[in-house]
Structure formats: C-alpha cells, structure tokens
Design a protein around this motif. Structure first.
Motif, mmCIF file in Angstrom:
data_model
loop_
_atom_site.group_PDB
_atom_site.id
_atom_site.type_symbol
_atom_site.label_atom_id
_atom_site.label_comp_id
_atom_site.label_asym_id
_atom_site.label_seq_id
_atom_site.Cartn_x
_atom_site.Cartn_y
_atom_site.Cartn_z
ATOM 1 N N ALA A 1 0.651 -1.117 -0.017
ATOM 2 C CA ALA A 1 0.099 -0.170 0.068
ATOM 3 C C ALA A 1 0.978 1.159 0.148
ATOM 4 O O ALA A 1 0.598 2.266 -0.637
ATOM 5 C CB ALA A 1 -0.949 0.051 1.102
ATOM 6 N N HIS A 2 2.017 1.200 0.726
ATOM 7 C CA HIS A 2 2.823 2.082 0.797
ATOM 8 C C HIS A 2 3.351 2.462 -0.670
ATOM 9 O O HIS A 2 3.673 3.708 -1.065
ATOM 10 C CB HIS A 2 4.047 2.118 1.570
ATOM 11 N N ALA A 3 3.919 1.579 -1.154
ATOM 12 C CA ALA A 3 4.248 1.785 -2.715
ATOM 13 C C ALA A 3 3.167 2.377 -3.613
ATOM 14 O O ALA A 3 3.659 3.229 -4.413
ATOM 15 C CB ALA A 3 5.007 0.563 -3.183
ATOM 16 N N ALA A 4 2.269 1.572 -3.703
ATOM 17 C CA ALA A 4 1.064 2.059 -4.337
ATOM 18 C C ALA A 4 0.904 3.788 -4.188
ATOM 19 O O ALA A 4 0.699 4.406 -4.970
ATOM 20 C CB ALA A 4 -0.247 1.365 -4.051
ATOM 21 N N LEU A 5 0.577 4.045 -2.828
ATOM 22 C CA LEU A 5 0.300 5.466 -2.514
ATOM 23 C C LEU A 5 1.480 6.393 -2.961
ATOM 24 O O LEU A 5 1.032 7.327 -3.292
ATOM 25 C CB LEU A 5 0.122 5.591 -1.081
ATOM 26 N N LEU B 1 2.782 8.124 8.292
ATOM 27 C CA LEU B 1 2.727 6.731 8.888
ATOM 28 C C LEU B 1 1.927 6.880 10.338
ATOM 29 O O LEU B 1 2.192 7.475 11.001
ATOM 30 C CB LEU B 1 4.154 6.123 9.127
ATOM 31 N N PHE B 2 0.787 6.053 10.423
ATOM 32 C CA PHE B 2 -0.135 5.980 11.629
ATOM 33 C C PHE B 2 -0.409 4.484 12.064
ATOM 34 O O PHE B 2 -0.642 3.580 11.128
ATOM 35 C CB PHE B 2 -1.214 6.323 10.714
ATOM 36 N N ALA C 1 9.034 -1.971 12.791
ATOM 37 C CA ALA C 1 9.282 -3.038 11.795
ATOM 38 C C ALA C 1 8.940 -2.719 10.468
ATOM 39 O O ALA C 1 9.394 -2.629 9.547
ATOM 40 C CB ALA C 1 8.923 -4.649 12.133
ATOM 41 N N ALA C 2 7.601 -2.280 10.564
ATOM 42 C CA ALA C 2 7.023 -1.981 9.247
ATOM 43 C C ALA C 2 7.414 -0.428 8.786
ATOM 44 O O ALA C 2 7.253 -0.200 7.390
ATOM 45 C CB ALA C 2 5.367 -1.916 9.365
ATOM 46 N N THR C 3 7.974 0.425 9.709
ATOM 47 C CA THR C 3 7.980 1.854 9.082
ATOM 48 C C THR C 3 9.572 2.217 9.113
ATOM 49 O O THR C 3 9.974 3.179 8.782
ATOM 50 C CB THR C 3 7.191 2.625 10.140
ATOM 51 N N ARG C 4 10.406 1.500 9.830
ATOM 52 C CA ARG C 4 11.665 1.579 10.113
ATOM 53 C C ARG C 4 12.628 2.316 8.811
ATOM 54 O O ARG C 4 13.290 3.251 9.075
ATOM 55 C CB ARG C 4 12.450 0.409 10.665
ATOM 56 N N PHE C 5 12.362 1.675 7.517
ATOM 57 C CA PHE C 5 13.088 2.418 6.643
ATOM 58 C C PHE C 5 12.492 3.505 5.710
ATOM 59 O O PHE C 5 12.732 3.636 4.763
ATOM 60 C CB PHE C 5 13.697 1.161 5.663
ATOM 61 N N LEU C 6 11.190 3.767 6.206
ATOM 62 C CA LEU C 6 10.451 4.821 5.529
ATOM 63 C C LEU C 6 10.585 6.391 6.060
ATOM 64 O O LEU C 6 10.851 6.388 7.382
ATOM 65 C CB LEU C 6 8.911 4.354 5.885
#
Ligand SMILES: *Cc1c(COP(=O)(O)O)cnc(C)c1O
Length: 356
Positions: free
Chosen positions: A138-142, A154-155, A178-183
C-alpha cells in the motif's frame, strides 16, 4: 434546565500540560463526536493553537470549515466515495488511508489536489489498517500517486495502552517499528492512554482526545492526578423538596426505601439528557456543592436525591452537579459501569452546552 458548562480555560490549560509531556511532538487534537460532547466548533476555537484537529467523519470536518476554522484537519476514517473525496479536496483535509478501495479512489482522483495522507498500519488492534506485507504494498502504491503528497505519513492506533501491564502495546510498537523503520514521513501512534503510559509512542504527532477534556483514560485515576482540569460540568437544579417517613419508597418501581425520616430533593435531569438510567441509588451528586447520593431510579427527566444529611437544606432552584468540577466523571463512569468517554459523548440534544 440541564446545562453542560465547557471551561475554555481548562481546555487551554490541558493542551499546555500535554505539550509539556510531549515537547518534541505536535498535537493533533481529537475533536470527533462533537468534541466528545463538548461542542465541536466551540472546542476547536478554544484549541486554536493545536497543530491539527482530528475528526472521524467528513461531515465533522466540513462543520469546522463552515465555521471558518482553517486548522489542518485529519479524517481518521478517511473517505469512502468520490463525493467525499471531492469534498475533502475542497476542504483541504488530510486523509487516513486504511483500505485498497481508498487507494483506488485516490488513483482515480481528478481534483488536482495533492492530499497529505496517513497510511494506517493495523499493528494488532484488528480494526482499521493494512497488516504486514499489505502495508508495504500500500505504501508503494500510494507513493506513486500524483494525488498524494510525498512522503506518505505513517499511522497506527493502540488497542490497550490503558493497560500498560499487558504486552499488547510493546507488541504493537514493535510491529510499527518493523513496518516503518526504513520509511520517511511523519509518524503518529499515541492516543491519550499511549501518551500517559508510553513515552516511546509519542513520535512526531500525538493524538490526545480524552486528556484534553481533563479526563483520565486509566481506570482508578482522574485527570487531576495528572494536573489536568475537567472541562465539562453537567448541571441541573432542584425542582421539588419533600419529607418522607421511614418506609416510604421513591420513584419508579419503588426501588429505594427510606430507612429513616428522609428529606428528598428532586432535580431536573434524567436519561433524556444522557444521564444514564443504570446509575443506581447512592451514585454521588453535588447539591449546593455538597456531596450526597441518588435515591431511586433515574427517570427520563428527573432524579431523586437524599439530602437528609446536608448541612444546608436545599431550596428550589439550588444547583445540582452530576459530574465535572468537584465530581469527577471518571467516578460516575464506574457507577454507570461504563467509561467516561461514553458519558461525555452521550449528553443529549436537550442539554444546553455553554462555553465559558
Ligand atoms: C478517538 C481516537 C483518538 C483519541 O483517543 P483518546 O483515547 O480519546 O485520546 C486517537 N486516535 C484515533 C485513531 C482515534 O480514533
């Protein structure tokens, strides 16, 4: 008859206290559900120094804009159709995105607007949000959409921050990390209970609701324990006083029996005002500032109060406080077998809400 006084000085005080707790975070003041019963527009005006507002639904945000309030406003549930998306574009709302359908809506958007979006991770509450691998997709698509500002923010939302003894919050924080560390992008995690119990959850934006209203989300504590001031005081007044002999009963079902000669006051408030019917005899109320208790069942428009022991015998028109200043709503919530949120949100249309 029944009024809820909303203390704007207390609102501002509480916001200041929260800023001191989270000095590196911005504050997204949560004012959904008519600002927890306190009055959406009045509260927004009193909290004009908040960095942003958060509401659940599009209509709530539009009410703010119609009142001329231009503060950044986040829709916590996002938008669900084209019409709402267009309204959100025109009103410059920020969007929480938690379903693939919402990404599709943004993909098809022709508003020319670039939305600030908050991508929601379901870190374990299993209410809104993308889980695990779906979150990355979803992050890539958005991120690829022209209708979305870069970077995506990020929420997530905590399910049990009011119970810090559980492992739930630590697990949720670990999943979020874990889901957001590299964003890149701004991060927002903590509601009121998260702010109180988990400094590591403060992140870029905190999202307090209940604490702003001076009320504690942690059972067994009240807002004053944290230096907060109650914002709403629910008031009515005495409309009848009478003397009962021992053995006489009060109200529907005769649910309370005088065990001694009793002076009873009747106050004009009931479940028609949002004062719950399941509040039983003994529930504390203040009459002329003095504490005593309910006698008998709550009716639609009235309650009975045992005033026998009061130092000052009440007269018609004397003030009665149901919760607020001097009588924490947290305490009444325990008597009602609910949480203070529900009592505050539940005051009815009939109650006159006055900002002071
Ligand atoms: C309602 C809500 C809040 C505020 O919760 P409080 O417990 O009142 O602080 C924060 N975030 C989200 C997503 C919410 O729905």
């Amino acid at each position: 008859m029944v009024s809820a006084t909303v203390d704007s000085g207390a609102l501002r005080h509480n916001l200041q206290v929260l800023r001191q707790w989270a000095p590196r975070s911005r504050v997204m003041a949560v004012i959904k559900a008519n600002a927890y019963g306190h009055g959406l527009v009045a509260v927004a005006r009193a909290l004009e120094s908040a960095d942003a507002f958060a509401v659940a639904r599009v209509d709530e945000g539009l009410t703010l804009r119609a009142a001329g309030i231009k503060t950044p406003t986040v829709l916590l549930e996002g938008v669900f159709d084209r019409e709402q998306l267009d309204a959100a574009a025109a009103a410059n709302f920020e969007l929480v995105v938690h379903t693939a359908e919402q990404i599709d809506l943004l993909r098809a958007a022709a508003t020319g607007v670039k939305f600030k979006v908050w991508l929601k991770l379901d870190s374990g509450m299993n209410r809104l949000g993308f889980k695990g691998a779906e979150f990355g997709a979803a992050h890539a698509a958005l991120s690829a959409l022209s209708a979305v500002q870069s970077p995506v923010n990020l929420f997530t939302h905590l399910a049990a921050a009011d119970e810090p003894e559980l492992a739930t919050t630590a697990d949720q924080l670990a999943r979020f990390d874990a889901a957001t560390r590299f964003l890149s992008g701004e991060r927002s995690i903590a509601n009121s209970a998260g702010m109180l119990g988990f400094a590591e959850a403060q992140a870029d934006w905190v999202r307090p609701g209940l604490l702003l209203y001076g009320v504690s989300p942690i059972s067994g504590t009240i807002g004053a324990d944290y230096g907060l001031r109650p914002v709403m005081t629910l008031r009515s007044h005495v409309i009848a006083v009478k003397d009962l002999a021992a053995g006489e009963q009060v109200g529907y079902g005769g649910a309370w029996t005088a065990d001694r000669a009793t002076r009873l006051a009747v106050a004009a408030v009931g479940y028609g005002d949002g004062y719950p019917r399941n509040l039983g005899s003994g529930t504390p109320v203040l009459v002329n500032g003095e504490r005593t208790g309910l006698a008998g069942r709550v009716s639609m428009d009235m309650i009975g109060i045992d005033v026998t022991e009061l130092r000052r015998p009440p007269a018609l028109g004397d003030p009665v406080v149901l919760w607020g200043e001097g009588l924490p709503v947290e305490e009444i919530a325990v008597w009602a077998d609910t949480i203070p949120y529900e009592l505050l949100c539940g005051i009815s249309q009939r109650v006159a809400v006055n900002l002071r």
